[in-house]
Scaffold this motif. Structure first.
Motif, PDB file in Angstrom:
ATOM      1  N   ARG A  14       5.023  -5.938   0.081  1.00 50.94           N
ATOM      2  CA  ARG A  14       4.300  -4.805  -0.994  1.00 50.94           C
ATOM      3  C   ARG A  14       5.430  -4.040  -1.340  1.00 50.94           C
ATOM      4  O   ARG A  14       6.268  -3.945  -0.461  1.00 50.94           O
ATOM      5  N   TRP A  15       5.240  -3.164  -2.358  1.00 54.58           N
ATOM      6  CA  TRP A  15       6.195  -2.157  -2.814  1.00 54.58           C
ATOM      7  C   TRP A  15       4.817  -0.862  -2.702  1.00 54.58           C
ATOM      8  O   TRP A  15       3.895  -0.873  -3.250  1.00 54.58           O
ATOM      9  N   SER A  16       5.625   0.079  -2.334  1.00 55.98           N
ATOM     10  CA  SER A  16       4.620   1.291  -2.294  1.00 55.98           C
ATOM     11  C   SER A  16       5.664   2.498  -2.685  1.00 55.98           C
ATOM     12  O   SER A  16       6.749   2.309  -2.697  1.00 55.98           O
ATOM     13  N   ASN A  19      -1.421  -8.322  -6.888  1.00 58.64           N
ATOM     14  CA  ASN A  19      -2.240  -7.120  -7.062  1.00 58.64           C
ATOM     15  C   ASN A  19      -1.603  -6.006  -7.470  1.00 58.64           C
ATOM     16  O   ASN A  19      -0.484  -5.757  -6.656  1.00 58.64           O
ATOM     17  N   TYR A  20      -2.085  -4.942  -8.383  1.00 54.85           N
ATOM     18  CA  TYR A  20      -1.152  -3.901  -8.900  1.00 54.85           C
ATOM     19  C   TYR A  20      -2.113  -2.536  -8.833  1.00 54.85           C
ATOM     20  O   TYR A  20      -3.351  -2.811  -9.180  1.00 54.85           O
ATOM     21  N   ALA A  21      -1.614  -1.361  -8.609  1.00 54.94           N
ATOM     22  CA  ALA A  21      -2.289  -0.179  -8.883  1.00 54.94           C
ATOM     23  C   ALA A  21      -2.564  -0.264 -10.099  1.00 54.94           C
ATOM     24  O   ALA A  21      -1.822  -0.583 -11.339  1.00 54.94           O
ATOM     25  N   LEU A  80       0.137   2.671  -2.885  1.00 53.56           N
ATOM     26  CA  LEU A  80       0.495   1.060  -2.977  1.00 53.56           C
ATOM     27  C   LEU A  80       0.490   0.894  -4.275  1.00 53.56           C
ATOM     28  O   LEU A  80      -0.216   1.341  -5.178  1.00 53.56           O
ATOM     29  N   VAL A  81       1.665   0.172  -4.668  1.00 51.93           N
ATOM     30  CA  VAL A  81       1.986  -0.025  -6.105  1.00 51.93           C
ATOM     31  C   VAL A  81       1.825  -1.830  -6.500  1.00 51.93           C
ATOM     32  O   VAL A  81       1.076  -1.720  -7.520  1.00 51.93           O
ATOM     33  N   ALA A  82       2.196  -2.215  -5.815  1.00 54.63           N
ATOM     34  CA  ALA A  82       1.977  -3.824  -5.967  1.00 54.63           C
ATOM     35  C   ALA A  82       2.157  -4.809  -4.585  1.00 54.63           C
ATOM     36  O   ALA A  82       2.836  -4.362  -3.714  1.00 54.63           O
TER      37      ALA A  82
END
Length: 125
Positions: free
Chosen positions: A38-40, A61-63, A50-52
């Motif tokens: 995850r990237w936040s 999944n993406y924001a 949460l970004v992706a």
């Protein structure tokens, strides 16, 4: 058991692009299963969001705020995950964090989480 190191942050002009990378190290890869990457991000004065996310099977999944602009992808050669960020705006200014969910061969029934230190991204003219 898993160390994450983010890189690629910096200063970019509005409309520009950056590519962040998060490399995992630690346990022997044979003994480690990372299920989610995850990237936040956390902007000053705001909660972390949460970004992706990308799953081990490749689902992403993406924001809503980054859909169509950001792309998360696996870098298998480096045991890393990248975040390609395009059409950046000042709203994307934040510290970006990588985190993973993982299981080890010694405790396959336990899912653990590891976080990186974060890499700052500043979008400004």
């Amino acid at each position: 058991q898993v160390q994450l190191v983010e890189s690629g942050g910096g200063l970019v002009q509005p409309g520009g692009s950056l590519r962040l990378s998060c490399a995992a190290s630690g346990n022997d890869p044979k003994d480690l299963t990372i299920t989610h990457w995850r990237w936040s991000r956390q902007a000053p004065g705001k909660q972390r969001e949460l970004v992706a996310v990308i799953e081990s099977v490749g689902l992403t999944n993406y924001a809503d705020s980054v859909k169509g602009r950001f792309t998360i992808s696996r870098n298998y050669r480096k045991n890393a995950v990248d975040l390609q960020m395009n059409s950046l705006t000042s709203d994307d200014t934040a510290v970006y964090y990588c985190n993973v969910d993982f299981r080890t061969a010694a405790s396959p029934w336990i899912t653990k989480t590891a976080w990186g230190q974060g890499t700052p991204v500043t979008v400004s003219a």
